[in-house]
Design a protein around this motif. Sequence first.
Motif, short mmCIF file in Angstrom:
data_model
loop_
_atom_site.label_atom_id
_atom_site.label_comp_id
_atom_site.label_asym_id
_atom_site.label_seq_id
_atom_site.Cartn_x
_atom_site.Cartn_y
_atom_site.Cartn_z
N LEU A 60 12.12 43.23 155.28
CA LEU A 60 11.68 44.62 155.21
C LEU A 60 12.82 45.56 154.80
O LEU A 60 12.60 46.54 154.11
CB LEU A 60 11.13 45.07 156.56
CG LEU A 60 9.76 44.46 156.89
CD1 LEU A 60 9.44 44.66 158.37
CD2 LEU A 60 8.68 45.09 156.04
N ASP A 61 14.02 45.26 155.27
CA ASP A 61 15.23 45.98 154.84
C ASP A 61 16.42 45.12 155.20
O ASP A 61 16.24 43.98 155.65
CB ASP A 61 15.30 47.40 155.45
CG ASP A 61 15.33 47.40 156.97
OD1 ASP A 61 15.86 46.42 157.55
OD2 ASP A 61 14.83 48.36 157.58
N MET A 107 24.48 44.19 150.14
CA MET A 107 23.64 43.93 148.95
C MET A 107 22.19 44.33 149.27
O MET A 107 21.63 43.84 150.24
CB MET A 107 23.71 42.42 148.64
CG MET A 107 23.45 42.09 147.20
SD MET A 107 23.57 40.30 146.92
CE MET A 107 25.33 40.06 146.77
N THR A 108 21.63 45.22 148.48
CA THR A 108 20.26 45.65 148.78
C THR A 108 19.26 44.55 148.43
O THR A 108 19.47 43.78 147.49
CB THR A 108 19.90 46.96 148.06
OG1 THR A 108 18.58 47.32 148.42
CG2 THR A 108 19.98 46.81 146.56
N VAL A 116 11.84 30.67 149.07
CA VAL A 116 13.18 31.27 148.91
C VAL A 116 13.14 32.73 149.35
O VAL A 116 12.46 33.56 148.75
CB VAL A 116 13.63 31.16 147.43
CG1 VAL A 116 15.02 31.76 147.26
CG2 VAL A 116 13.61 29.70 146.97
N LEU A 117 13.88 33.04 150.41
CA LEU A 117 13.93 34.41 150.93
C LEU A 117 15.35 34.95 150.75
O LEU A 117 16.31 34.41 151.30
CB LEU A 117 13.56 34.45 152.42
CG LEU A 117 13.55 35.86 153.04
CD1 LEU A 117 12.30 36.63 152.59
CD2 LEU A 117 13.59 35.80 154.56
N VAL A 118 15.44 36.04 149.99
CA VAL A 118 16.75 36.62 149.70
C VAL A 118 17.10 37.65 150.78
O VAL A 118 16.35 38.61 150.99
CB VAL A 118 16.76 37.29 148.31
CG1 VAL A 118 18.13 37.90 148.02
CG2 VAL A 118 16.39 36.27 147.23
N THR A 119 18.21 37.43 151.48
CA THR A 119 18.69 38.41 152.46
C THR A 119 20.06 38.89 151.95
O THR A 119 20.62 38.32 151.02
CB THR A 119 18.80 37.79 153.88
OG1 THR A 119 20.00 37.03 153.97
CG2 THR A 119 17.60 36.93 154.22
N PRO A 120 20.59 39.94 152.55
CA PRO A 120 21.85 40.49 152.01
C PRO A 120 22.99 39.48 151.98
O PRO A 120 23.74 39.42 151.01
CB PRO A 120 22.17 41.65 152.96
CG PRO A 120 20.87 42.04 153.56
CD PRO A 120 20.06 40.78 153.65
N GLY A 164 27.51 33.85 142.87
CA GLY A 164 28.27 34.42 143.99
C GLY A 164 27.44 34.58 145.24
O GLY A 164 27.75 35.39 146.11
N ARG A 165 26.36 33.79 145.34
CA ARG A 165 25.48 33.89 146.51
C ARG A 165 25.58 32.64 147.37
O ARG A 165 25.75 31.55 146.85
CB ARG A 165 24.03 34.12 146.08
CG ARG A 165 23.84 35.49 145.45
CD ARG A 165 22.40 35.74 145.08
NE ARG A 165 22.26 37.03 144.44
CZ ARG A 165 21.75 38.11 145.04
NH1 ARG A 165 21.33 38.04 146.28
NH2 ARG A 165 21.66 39.25 144.39
N ARG A 166 25.40 32.85 148.66
CA ARG A 166 25.45 31.75 149.61
C ARG A 166 24.02 31.37 149.98
O ARG A 166 23.17 32.27 150.13
CB ARG A 166 26.20 32.23 150.85
CG ARG A 166 26.71 31.14 151.74
CD ARG A 166 27.78 31.72 152.67
NE ARG A 166 27.23 32.70 153.61
CZ ARG A 166 26.61 32.40 154.73
NH1 ARG A 166 26.42 31.14 155.08
NH2 ARG A 166 26.17 33.35 155.53
N GLY A 167 23.76 30.09 150.12
CA GLY A 167 22.42 29.66 150.52
C GLY A 167 22.47 28.93 151.84
O GLY A 167 23.52 28.40 152.24
N GLU A 168 21.33 28.92 152.52
CA GLU A 168 21.25 28.20 153.81
C GLU A 168 19.86 27.60 153.93
O GLU A 168 18.86 28.25 153.59
CB GLU A 168 21.52 29.18 154.95
CG GLU A 168 21.56 28.52 156.31
CD GLU A 168 21.91 29.53 157.41
OE1 GLU A 168 22.71 30.47 157.16
OE2 GLU A 168 21.36 29.38 158.51
N ILE A 169 19.81 26.39 154.42
CA ILE A 169 18.51 25.71 154.57
C ILE A 169 17.82 26.18 155.84
O ILE A 169 18.45 26.37 156.88
CB ILE A 169 18.70 24.19 154.53
CG1 ILE A 169 19.08 23.79 153.09
CG2 ILE A 169 17.45 23.45 155.01
CD1 ILE A 169 19.23 22.32 152.85
#
Length: 277
Positions: A173-174, A1-2, A120-124, A151-156
Amino acid sequence: MTVFKFNRAIVRQPAESVVDGLRAGDHEGPSFAGVSAEHDAYVAALKQAGLQVTVLPPLAAFPDSMFVEDPAVVFTEGAILLRPGTPTREQESAALREVLSTEFDIVLDLPVGHVDGGDVLVTPEKVLVGLSDRTDETGAAALIDLLGRFGRRGEIAQTPAKTLHFKTACSILDEETILATEALAGSTVFKGFRVLTVPPDEPGGANVLRLNDQVLVGATFPRTRDILLDHGFSLTPLDVREIGKIDAGLTCMSLRWYDRGAIAVSQRRDRETLHRG
Ligand code: CIR
């Protein structure tokens, strides 16, 4: 996921009351003219990076309302209105409901607790939710629950002490690379990522914004810029000295997402216009 492909953004113009924006400490606030100039340059950089930008009018009653990242989080799949964790910003979510309802088919509401979007930081693979003075465990758990609907997973995660938001101290950054302050670089939540560390005398450099092929970076962090250049990133330096006086950085001035139906949406509007006519 970009995580850096974007074609849409929402920003809000600063109100003159921004000079009274929240800040840690009792130092002087920014000038309205200075904040406006930084905001104008930011909007131009978003457009230059290929985003279509919706500009909302200023809200004088809410000095920090130009920092639209905090009252909501947005994804291709939909938007979530948050509950900002400081009293003077609580009503900012309601002020975004109308525009988000226009732009997204799904708009969810955080039901309990408090979360600021700056945490909130979105990573792939997962969405990291940093606990901070603004984001509590109840809110973080409720947000992670709602993310499942997309359909997204979250983590504290933990925000370092004396740091306003999680993303004050790190950025993506990528798909493989995080930029972080020394205090956060070793966090286990970044396991599997390459972590670039900003120099100890440039902690503010850690808040950058990757947009398509550009990285927006604070102009006053030359050693951070060198690190990013050495790793092959194309940079757009922006002055953030005025908004920095109220603890803000580059991510906080916009909500960004990739709209798969950008053309379909404009066609839908055309249809609605015809219908009304
Ligand atoms: C505040 O304290 O809420 C504002 N003065 C700054 C918000 C910055 N937001 C962000 O980094 N996401």
